[in-house]
Structures are given as structure tokens and as C-alpha cells.
Design a protein around this motif. Sequence first.
Motif, mmCIF file in Angstrom:
data_model
loop_
_atom_site.group_PDB
_atom_site.id
_atom_site.type_symbol
_atom_site.label_atom_id
_atom_site.label_comp_id
_atom_site.label_asym_id
_atom_site.label_seq_id
_atom_site.Cartn_x
_atom_site.Cartn_y
_atom_site.Cartn_z
ATOM 1 N N VAL A 288 0.820 -1.203 0.000
ATOM 2 C CA VAL A 288 0.000 0.000 0.000
ATOM 3 C C VAL A 288 0.857 1.256 0.000
ATOM 4 O O VAL A 288 1.893 1.311 0.651
ATOM 5 N N ALA A 289 0.415 2.235 -0.759
ATOM 6 C CA ALA A 289 0.976 3.575 -0.661
ATOM 7 C C ALA A 289 0.311 4.202 0.556
ATOM 8 O O ALA A 289 -0.892 4.035 0.772
ATOM 9 N N PHE B 203 -5.043 5.234 3.813
ATOM 10 C CA PHE B 203 -5.181 6.597 4.307
ATOM 11 C C PHE B 203 -5.092 6.548 5.826
ATOM 12 O O PHE B 203 -5.822 5.787 6.469
ATOM 13 N N VAL B 204 -4.201 7.332 6.378
ATOM 14 C CA VAL B 204 -3.958 7.342 7.819
ATOM 15 C C VAL B 204 -4.358 8.710 8.361
ATOM 16 O O VAL B 204 -3.880 9.736 7.885
ATOM 17 N N TRP C 132 -13.151 1.008 5.756
ATOM 18 C CA TRP C 132 -12.834 1.901 6.868
ATOM 19 C C TRP C 132 -12.471 1.033 8.066
ATOM 20 O O TRP C 132 -13.184 0.061 8.376
ATOM 21 N N LEU C 133 -11.371 1.375 8.745
ATOM 22 C CA LEU C 133 -10.838 0.570 9.841
ATOM 23 C C LEU C 133 -10.746 1.406 11.108
ATOM 24 O O LEU C 133 -10.382 2.582 11.050
ATOM 25 N N TYR D 78 -8.405 4.619 9.830
ATOM 26 C CA TYR D 78 -7.738 4.300 8.575
ATOM 27 C C TYR D 78 -8.781 4.005 7.506
ATOM 28 O O TYR D 78 -9.886 3.550 7.804
ATOM 29 N N VAL D 79 -8.391 4.222 6.250
ATOM 30 C CA VAL D 79 -9.218 3.831 5.114
ATOM 31 C C VAL D 79 -8.302 3.106 4.130
ATOM 32 O O VAL D 79 -7.220 3.595 3.801
ATOM 33 N N LEU D 80 -8.738 1.937 3.684
ATOM 34 C CA LEU D 80 -7.954 1.125 2.755
ATOM 35 C C LEU D 80 -8.712 1.025 1.437
ATOM 36 O O LEU D 80 -9.858 0.593 1.410
ATOM 37 N N GLU D 81 -8.068 1.461 0.348
ATOM 38 C CA GLU D 81 -8.652 1.344 -0.985
ATOM 39 C C GLU D 81 -7.955 0.201 -1.714
ATOM 40 O O GLU D 81 -6.718 0.128 -1.741
ATOM 41 N N LEU D 82 -8.770 -0.674 -2.298
ATOM 42 C CA LEU D 82 -8.272 -1.859 -2.994
ATOM 43 C C LEU D 82 -8.919 -1.970 -4.363
ATOM 44 O O LEU D 82 -9.939 -1.335 -4.637
#
Length: 172
Positions: A69-70, A96-97, A119-120, A150-154
Motif C-alpha cells: 500500500v501507498a 489513508f492514515v 474503513w478501519l 484508517y481507510v484502505l482502498e483496494l
Amino acid sequence: ETRRILIYLGSAGTLAIIGGGIYAASISAVTPTNQRVVEQTIVPTSTVSEAFPATPTRRVGLKGEFIRVAVADTTETRAQGLSGRTSLARDEGMLFVFDTDGQYGFWIKDMRMAIDILWLDQSGKIVYIVEGAMPESYPAAFVPRYPARYVLELQADWVRTHGVSLGDTVEL
């Protein structure tokens, strides 16, 4: 140039989009009329190359898979996000942090591919999921029901093909 503005989310979840750019919104107050006040940061998008974002990268784990992840942990990198990208490999994503928990909203402005968005909470537990968010959905915003850190885009369809569900934990 970064501008900070206040907008209102109505009780039905309607959102007034003002200006251009990617935003992160967090619920900051509830008014007596049951409207939620949202503070929004808008940062204009810039020219984007197709190369993987030039931000720090790391690996996260989900469902026994590792994803490169970037990391988007500044206003500028969060605003840029994956804008302009036409694809992601199965083992790529963007994390996203945020410094504090909030109901951070995302729109799919300037994206050229569908994505899954997770969303975490601060421990990495998945609290909200949007599958197959399409570029055509812009200017609609995707806002979680619960606060997240955090948000993780996949890549689109990652959630379905790996059996990801609410309550699963991403190894940060």
C-alpha cells in the motif's frame, strides 16, 4: 492552496459538495435540528502520473494476503489519493492514515477505475465497507456510519473474492 470550510449534512444524509478536490470529512457536532456539522478540507488535485503514488509504502495483511500500500498520511497525499490511476494490481492499494477517529468521507473524483473501500478502527478492525465504488458515482460521497482511523482502498472485487466482511482485521 488548502481551504477549510463548514458544510452541513442533513438528517437524511444529504451532502452539499462545494468546490473541487478530494476531501476528508469528520463529524464535529450535532445541531439541535438534527443536522450534523462537518468540517471539510478541500485540496485541489494536481497532475497525476500512472506510476504507483510516490508516497511511503508498506505491506498490510488481510485474509492471509499481503497488500503493498501507498501510505497517504498528509493532507496533500490524502487529497491526491489514487486520482488519475487506471488500474491497481491485486496486491496494491492505498492506506489513508488519520490522526484521530472520524467519519471520513471519500468521493471518486478523477479516478478511472472502480475500487473497494474499507474503513478501519484504530486496531485495524473493519467497521464499514463500500464495494465497487465507480468513477461515475462522482460527486456522490461515501461516508461510513462509524468513526474510523484508517481507510484502505483496494482493487474492485477484492472484498468479494477474498470473503472480507465487517469485523475482519487488517494487519497494519
